[in-house]
Write an enzyme that holds these catalytic residues in place. Structure first.
Site, PDB file in Angstrom:
ATOM      1  CG  ASP A  49      -1.559   0.459   7.963  1.00 44.78           C
ATOM      2  OD1 ASP A  49      -2.842   0.442   7.847  1.00 44.78           O
ATOM      3  OD2 ASP A  49      -0.664   0.522   7.340  1.00 44.78           O
ATOM      4  CG  ASN A  93      -7.265  -0.610   6.417  1.00 41.92           C
ATOM      5  OD1 ASN A  93      -7.971  -0.211   5.337  1.00 41.92           O
ATOM      6  ND2 ASN A  93      -5.976  -0.804   6.687  1.00 41.92           N
ATOM      7  CG  HIS A 110      -1.833  -3.239   5.627  1.00 43.83           C
ATOM      8  ND1 HIS A 110      -1.573  -2.157   5.117  1.00 43.83           N
ATOM      9  CD2 HIS A 110      -0.701  -3.824   5.775  1.00 43.83           C
ATOM     10  CE1 HIS A 110      -0.373  -1.922   4.865  1.00 43.83           C
ATOM     11  NE2 HIS A 110       0.263  -2.922   5.291  1.00 43.83           N
ATOM     12  CE  LYS A 114      -9.310  12.655   2.868  1.00 44.43           C
ATOM     13  NZ  LYS A 114      -8.487  13.578   2.593  1.00 44.43           N
ATOM     14  N   GLY A 137     -11.714  -1.467  -6.160  1.00 43.05           N
ATOM     15  CA  GLY A 137     -13.130  -1.934  -5.614  1.00 43.05           C
ATOM     16  C   GLY A 137     -12.999  -3.466  -5.636  1.00 43.05           C
ATOM     17  CB  SER A 138     -10.617  -6.321  -6.442  1.00 46.03           C
ATOM     18  OG  SER A 138      -9.605  -6.384  -5.455  1.00 46.03           O
ATOM     19  CG  ASN A 139     -10.206  -6.501  -1.023  1.00 45.28           C
ATOM     20  OD1 ASN A 139     -10.138  -7.433  -0.384  1.00 45.28           O
ATOM     21  ND2 ASN A 139      -9.097  -5.633  -1.178  1.00 45.28           N
ATOM     22  CD  GLU A 162      -5.568  -7.145  -0.211  1.00 45.47           C
ATOM     23  OE1 GLU A 162      -6.467  -6.460  -0.178  1.00 45.47           O
ATOM     24  OE2 GLU A 162      -4.382  -7.214  -0.466  1.00 45.47           O
TER      25      GLU A 162
HETATM   26  C1  GRF Z   1      -5.939  -3.856  -1.429  1.00 48.56           C
HETATM   27  O1  GRF Z   1      -4.596  -4.211  -1.776  1.00 48.56           O
HETATM   28  C2  GRF Z   1      -5.859  -3.504   0.100  1.00 48.56           C
HETATM   29  O2  GRF Z   1      -5.167  -4.348   0.887  1.00 48.56           O
HETATM   30  C3  GRF Z   1      -5.323  -2.025   0.005  1.00 48.56           C
HETATM   31  O3  GRF Z   1      -5.667  -1.383  -1.071  1.00 48.56           O
HETATM   32  C4  GRF Z   1      -6.031  -2.427  -2.079  1.00 48.56           C
HETATM   33  C5  GRF Z   1      -7.544  -2.062  -2.424  1.00 48.56           C
HETATM   34  O4  GRF Z   1      -7.718  -2.864  -3.605  1.00 48.56           O
HETATM   35  N1  GRF Z   1      -5.775  -1.622   1.390  1.00 48.56           N
HETATM   36  P1  GRF Z   1      -9.198  -3.028  -4.157  1.00 48.56           P
HETATM   37  O5  GRF Z   1      -9.767  -1.625  -4.418  1.00 48.56           O
HETATM   38  O6  GRF Z   1     -10.022  -3.555  -3.192  1.00 48.56           O
HETATM   39  O7  GRF Z   1      -9.206  -3.819  -5.496  1.00 48.56           O
END
Ligand code: GRF
Length: 196
Positions: free
Chosen positions: A150, A107, A109, A91, A12-14, A179
């Site tokens: 993708d 999304n 990536h 998923k 969940g870092s994003n 990201e």
């Molecule tokens: C990220 O590298 C994202 O690009 C990919 O999955 C990872 C998720 O990381 N789709 P986080 O859970 O957001 O830390």
């Protein structure tokens, strides 16, 4: 105000970076709900600690895929979702949901699509493949989600160098930092152009 539903399967870092950017940069958006197929996802506990509704929705709890997708759609409607952000969601989005949210699912990536995308290209597999291919550059891509993995149109990318002594782990960390900048900047743009 743009209402966002974040889907995440892992750490969940994003999600965290997006949440922080919304607060710090006054982005006219709010994360209305976080949804995960994984009850142990870091994203869910993080959401709970921030007071954001956090739901575990898994196919396993429904009699068939249609019932599951229906439950997801109902949740999205309940939270008046304008934008779906897939941030490490492992998923495939159901076609019915993709059709219900045209150009409203994005999304992130961890590579420069269209290279190093598609089924099986996730997590460390991506960075291992980038290094094995001898690429000098990698990066992050945010793209619209359609019914293929993708494959939807790329909205924005952020590049990082691949260094000669990189391991998949060091490259992953550099891409992840990209990201965390790219996703909020794309969401900011969408939010600022959002007309309810
Ligand atoms: C990220 O590298 C994202 O690009 C990919 O999955 C990872 C998720 O990381 N789709 P986080 O859970 O957001 O830390």
């Amino acid at each position: 105000m743009l209402n966002i539903a974040v889907f995440a399967s892992g750490r969940g870092s994003n999600f965290e970076a997006l949440h922080r950017a919304i607060e710090e940069q006054n982005i006219p958006a709010q994360i209305a709900v976080v949804i995960s197929n994984n009850s142990a996802a870091g994203a869910l506990s993080l959401a709970r600690s921030l007071g954001i509704p956090a739901l575990h929705l898994s196919q396993r709890h429904y009699p068939d895929p249609a019932a599951f997708h229906h439950a997801v759609l109902q949740t999205l409607v309940r939270y008046a979702t304008d934008l779906i952000v897939l941030a490490g969601y492992m998923k495939k989005m159901d076609a019915e949901i993709v059709r219900a949210f045209p150009q409203r699912i994005i999304n992130i990536h961890p590579a420069l699509l269209p290279k190093f995308g598609g089924e099986g290209m996730y997590g460390m597999h991506v960075h291992t493949a980038v290094i094995a291919a001898g690429e000098k550059e990698s990066g992050a891509s945010v793209h619209y989600v359609d019914e293929e993995y993708d494959r939807g149109a790329v909205i924005a990318q952020q590049r990082v160098p691949v260094l000669p002594d990189d391991t998949p782990e060091t490259l992953a960390a550099r891409v992840l930092a990209a990201e965390h900048q790219l996703l909020p900047s794309v969401v900011k743009n969408i939010a600022q152009n959002h007309r309810p």
